[in-house]
Enzyme design. Structure first.
Site, PDB file in Angstrom:
ATOM      1  N   SER A 249      10.884  -7.887   4.045  1.00 23.01           N
ATOM      2  CA  SER A 249      12.298  -7.700   3.561  1.00 23.01           C
ATOM      3  C   SER A 249      13.107  -9.001   3.214  1.00 23.01           C
ATOM      4  CB  SER A 249      12.896  -6.943   4.804  1.00 23.01           C
ATOM      5  OG  SER A 249      12.971  -8.152   5.696  1.00 23.01           O
ATOM      6  N   LYS A 250      14.235  -8.925   2.693  1.00 21.47           N
ATOM      7  CA  LYS A 250      15.001 -10.019   2.243  1.00 21.47           C
ATOM      8  C   LYS A 250      15.057 -10.950   3.389  1.00 21.47           C
ATOM      9  CE  LYS A 250      17.206  -6.740  -0.521  1.00 21.47           C
ATOM     10  NZ  LYS A 250      18.187  -5.720  -0.557  1.00 21.47           N
ATOM     11  N   ARG A 251      15.237 -10.409   4.640  1.00 21.33           N
ATOM     12  CA  ARG A 251      15.317 -11.260   5.790  1.00 21.33           C
ATOM     13  C   ARG A 251      14.148 -12.171   5.987  1.00 21.33           C
ATOM     14  NH1 ARG A 251      15.967  -8.787  11.516  1.00 21.33           N
ATOM     15  NH2 ARG A 251      15.817 -10.993  11.756  1.00 21.33           N
ATOM     16  N   TYR A 252      12.995 -12.088   5.532  1.00 28.12           N
ATOM     17  CA  TYR A 252      12.169 -12.972   5.353  1.00 28.12           C
ATOM     18  C   TYR A 252      11.859 -13.911   4.127  1.00 28.12           C
ATOM     19  CZ  TYR A 252      10.979 -10.488   9.761  1.00 28.12           C
ATOM     20  OH  TYR A 252      11.135  -9.716  10.878  1.00 28.12           O
ATOM     21  N   GLY A 253      12.597 -13.429   3.409  1.00 28.81           N
ATOM     22  CA  GLY A 253      12.805 -14.262   1.819  1.00 28.81           C
ATOM     23  C   GLY A 253      11.493 -13.842   1.126  1.00 28.81           C
TER      24      GLY A 253
END
Length: 481
Positions: A249-253
């Site tokens: 996900s975007k959270r982990y880049g």
RNA sequence: GGCUCCAUGGUCAAGCGGUCAAGACAUCGCCCUUUCACGGCGGUAACUCGGGUUCGAUUCCCGAUGGAGUCACCA
């Protein structure tokens, strides 16, 4: 035969996530495979999450990825508008129709009352409180301008079932489903509702989306049934994971299409790789063009379990695509990376490209592979020790001196010529050619791995620089002996 | 936690009652070469566990375990 219509319905919330892109790809492949139509619809009912420019990102991504939608905001196919916020007026009428048909009802409950329904874990299930309101009562409160929402009326008993194209038979007890809100108090539809109305109005008959909807799909079907509409077929897709526990996900880049482009991945390689994540072709060939993907795509090959994103494999695939490029094609895509390196404007990119093509997997490796041309200084001479080639620092030193003396008078500094000269020298000295070229390559670059052989490096550097570096390296070795 | 799903090497995955359990990436070794690469060849490595059904289970059924999703006036 029924005409297949699939759609990709992203929310304009920023960059294109790789998982979304895969869902999009599969919807596209399925439609094309069956000679159908692929529709792009923008789902912007949540005004709070809307991001300026995000729609352009979507167009841009699809274009780069080679996914051409047949219908969309910019391509009217007679089912528009294709942006939900422009369809706003439609939804309320359909919601009212659903109320008339018993599939939904008005709800006036306050936030406080709703909060009071929550159990110890903060989980609440609406208690159908407003379902019992009489028609007259509802009319009265509506007329008084009271704030309301419209909720779906889900049966309290029985089981809802359907056949998913990848997961097979799915059955969910009705009592486990909640009376979700269809029309929000601001008059906008929720995703659940807008989706059903739009899919039906746009004649979408194959709904392809993430597994997160697998268990709520019965609710959608209930709406189709209440309306008296024909249910679409569903194809749910398992998520792409970062590792066994975490979703990519975007959270982990690094999970956006754009991020990979920046790292020097080719759109074709990205598309090819994600097509393989969660689906496998019948044959053994994995490097596939879009045409081949369309040709070979098949629901049978879709996997039910989550798959972990493996950048190493995508990297390999990218390398394969690079290897088949022409020098001109490579220079074109590699240009931004050359500009970021120290050789910017100082070398012929084409000459470099020739050496780099078989040696680069992703374009962002270019600067590190090429910077030695402008950057040379003290390095670790341990590299000169090579057991298999039977090279010691002493031997390297001696050979380097011989090379220096021999090359001094040479003015033809082209790779081929220097190679001949090196071979001749090896013969003269009675040593293996590798014992000439390995030390020379190291002396010229100071690097263990280089984007080419010794004489190729020499040609790139030119005679003057080559001789200077030779002197430097000879000096360096001398001090250590 | 309830509900819905899922389960083959480190990773992606083929397999759909009888296979020495494919292939790819990664990894390791060898070869080629004139040094870096490219390339070629080969090796290591898997059916989560326990019960059934069956002459025979990776494959079918049940359970356990592990994992995913979901339970919003977000999509």
């Amino acid at each position: 035969m029924e005409k297949v219509r699939t759609r990709f319905a992203p929310s304009p919330t920023g960059f294109m996530h790789i998982g979304n892109l895969r869902t999009c790809l599969y919807a596209y492949l399925y439609a094309k495979k069956r000679g159908g139509t692929f529709v792009l619809r923008i789902e912007d009912t949540d005004q709070e999450r809307y991001v300026e420019g995000a729609v352009d990102v979507i167009y841009n991504t699809l274009e780069k990825a080679g996914i051409n939608h047949d219908e969309g905001p910019d391509k009217d196919g007679g089912y528009g508008p294709y942006i939900q916020s422009e369809r706003k007026s439609l939804y309320l009428d359909y919601a009212k129709e659903l109320v008339d048909k018993g599939g939904a009802y008005y709800c006036f409950c306050s936030k406080e009352r709703l909060d009071g329904l929550k159990d110890g874990n903060g989980v609440a299930k609406y208690d159908k409180h407003c379902l019992s309101l009489s028609k007259a009562e509802v009319e009265k409160r509506l007329a008084a301008g009271e704030q309301y929402v419209i909720r779906q009326n889900v049966p309290t008993s029985g089981v809802s079932e359907y056949e998913d194209m990848v997961f097979g038979h799915i059955a969910v007890p009705n009592e486990d489903m909640e009376d979700n809100i269809l029309i929000k108090s601001d008059g906008m539809p929720t995703y659940n509702f807008a989706n059903v109305v739009d899919d039906h109005l746009m004649a979408i008959n194959y709904v392809i989306r993430g597994v997160e909807y697998l268990s709520s799909t019965p609710k959608y079907n209930l709406m189709y049934d209440s309306f008296g509409w024909e249910r679409p077929r569903y194809m749910h897709l398992s998520p792409i994971m970062k590792d066994a526990q975490r979703k990519l996900s975007k959270r982990y880049g690094d999970a956006n299409f754009e991020d990979f482009l920046d790292k020097g991945y080719l759109p074709k390689a990205i598309v090819n790789y994600i097509a393989l994540l969660g689906w496998s072709p019948k044959g053994n060939e994995e490097k596939l063009t879009m045409e081949q993907l369309i040709e070979q795509f098949d629901v049978d090959g879709i996997s039910k379990s989550p798959s972990i994103f493996d950048e190493a494999k995508m990297r390999w695939l990218n390398g394969e695509y690079i290897k088949q490029m022409s020098v001109d094609e490579f220079v074109e895509v590699a240009k931004p990376f050359f500009e970021k390196s120290k050789v910017k404007d100082k070398y012929d990119y084409k000459a470099l490209a020739k050496l780099l093509i078989p040696r680069v997997e992703i374009l962002s490796e270019i600067p590190e592979k090429v910077d030695f041309l402008e950057e040379f200084g003290k390095y670790d001479t341990a590299m000169f020790e090579h057991k298999k080639m039977k090279i010691t620092k002493e031997l390297a030193y001696g050979n380097l001196l011989a090379i220096r003396q021999d090359f001094e008078s040479e003015d033809d500094w082209r790779d081929e010529n220097l190679k001949q000269r090196g071979m001749a020298l090896a013969e003269k000295l009675g040593c293996k050619s590798g014992q000439i070229f390995l030390p020379l390559r190291l002396a010229l670059t100071g690097a263990a791995t280089t984007p080419g052989g010794a004489t190729e490096m020499a040609e790139l550097l030119g005679k003057k620089e080559s001789m200077a570096r030779l002197d430097f390296s000879i000096e360096l070795l001398k001090n250590e002996l």
